[in-house]
Design a protein around this motif. Sequence first.
Motif, mmCIF file in Angstrom:
data_model
loop_
_atom_site.group_PDB
_atom_site.id
_atom_site.type_symbol
_atom_site.label_atom_id
_atom_site.label_comp_id
_atom_site.label_asym_id
_atom_site.label_seq_id
_atom_site.Cartn_x
_atom_site.Cartn_y
_atom_site.Cartn_z
ATOM 1 N N ASP A 80 1.308 -0.776 0.217
ATOM 2 C CA ASP A 80 -0.034 -0.403 -0.495
ATOM 3 C C ASP A 80 1.001 1.088 0.745
ATOM 4 O O ASP A 80 1.617 1.315 0.864
ATOM 5 N N TYR A 81 0.401 2.282 -1.304
ATOM 6 C CA TYR A 81 2.063 3.342 -1.565
ATOM 7 C C TYR A 81 0.972 4.338 -1.632
ATOM 8 O O TYR A 81 -0.502 3.993 -1.933
ATOM 9 N N THR A 82 1.999 5.691 -1.714
ATOM 10 C CA THR A 82 0.931 6.938 -2.277
ATOM 11 C C THR A 82 1.942 6.974 -2.972
ATOM 12 O O THR A 82 3.393 7.231 -2.880
ATOM 13 N N CYS A 83 1.530 8.288 -4.056
ATOM 14 C CA CYS A 83 2.123 8.367 -5.075
ATOM 15 C C CYS A 83 1.271 10.096 -5.672
ATOM 16 O O CYS A 83 0.918 10.577 -5.255
ATOM 17 N N GLU A 122 -2.936 12.840 -5.000
ATOM 18 C CA GLU A 122 -1.802 12.469 -3.908
ATOM 19 C C GLU A 122 -2.507 10.655 -4.483
ATOM 20 O O GLU A 122 -3.680 11.053 -4.129
ATOM 21 N N GLU A 123 -2.357 9.721 -5.090
ATOM 22 C CA GLU A 123 -3.063 9.139 -5.436
ATOM 23 C C GLU A 123 -2.279 7.488 -4.346
ATOM 24 O O GLU A 123 -1.430 7.428 -4.001
ATOM 25 N N HIS A 124 -3.540 7.232 -4.285
ATOM 26 C CA HIS A 124 -3.267 5.889 -2.739
ATOM 27 C C HIS A 124 -4.122 4.791 -3.870
ATOM 28 O O HIS A 124 -4.294 4.639 -3.944
ATOM 29 N N CYS A 125 -2.324 4.029 -3.605
ATOM 30 C CA CYS A 125 -2.516 2.423 -4.084
ATOM 31 C C CYS A 125 -2.503 1.602 -3.685
ATOM 32 O O CYS A 125 -1.750 1.380 -2.553
ATOM 33 N N HIS A 126 -2.488 0.186 -4.035
ATOM 34 C CA HIS A 126 -2.311 -1.048 -3.140
ATOM 35 C C HIS A 126 -2.276 -1.641 -4.746
ATOM 36 O O HIS A 126 -2.274 -1.855 -6.203
ATOM 37 N N GLN A 196 3.255 2.477 2.968
ATOM 38 C CA GLN A 196 2.113 2.619 4.154
ATOM 39 C C GLN A 196 2.531 1.862 4.731
ATOM 40 O O GLN A 196 2.873 0.972 6.348
#
Length: 284
Positions: A80-83, A122-126, A196
């Motif tokens: 899980d991360y943000t860009c 801000e993109e919240h990605c999985h 994250q």
Amino acid sequence: MSIAQQFIQLQAEATHIYRFDEVYSFRAAQEQAEKEKLNAFGMLAKFTPWNRPKEDTVLLSRSEARMEPFWYVKANRNVDYTCALQYPISVHNPYAQKVSLLGTSFELARQGDKAKFDLPAEEHCHRKLAFSTFLDGMQRPIKESVLENYCSKYRFQEVEEIAVEGMVKPLIPQQTVIQQACAQLNGQAINAHAIQSDSVLLEEISLYLRPVFAFEFIWSTADKSGVIEVDGLTGAVRTDGQWFADKLDRLLTRDMLVDASAELAGALIPGGGFAVKVLHKLSE
């Protein structure tokens, strides 16, 4: 970039030891080896007219029925991360000078009759990455498809422990298997501003044992030796076989594999400087 602590999770119930049943008998294998014994010393020896092996000069010196190991590992990585990036927004009103959005004003960049502004976002990605492979336990370049074919075509059974006389000691230990899985998964780039959560789940680490018959022949007049191997599943003959001296010297149990996997994963520091914490059993 902000990097979260990485966790390596081990599914203890997914650790297995499997043993294949013999398809070909030792006697049938020995008959095949005797037919091929003159080919055990290489092509040069076979086609040298003045000095080549003959039936009466090539004798069986020793033989064994052994169990050869190979591994199967299956793992996945969940991140899980943000860009942080800029979204280019086009503005079609030719008279607009700036844009106000959610209380923030943005100046327009114009080029000819076109205008745009960049919107910070801000993109919240999985992302889920998967890896699985078969590895020959003796470090030979055996294709993965060959080992996979054994599992799909031949009968094997799960055992809780193994104390087979003649089991060859793996040259590739569990540590290498775990390291390769983690290295492959961590080697795939994650384009992130911040991570994250990051976890590697080892879904399966299985040790397979397959029957192989080995026959060492001595070429008495040339003082040479060669090994013929016969696959106990397919019956295939190898004239350039090997004799593995290191055999398993103690009882091997499934619980020992589970404990060893946890210990090895706990000492493993994957690429990127991640810290590692081992969850020995997910059910606990």
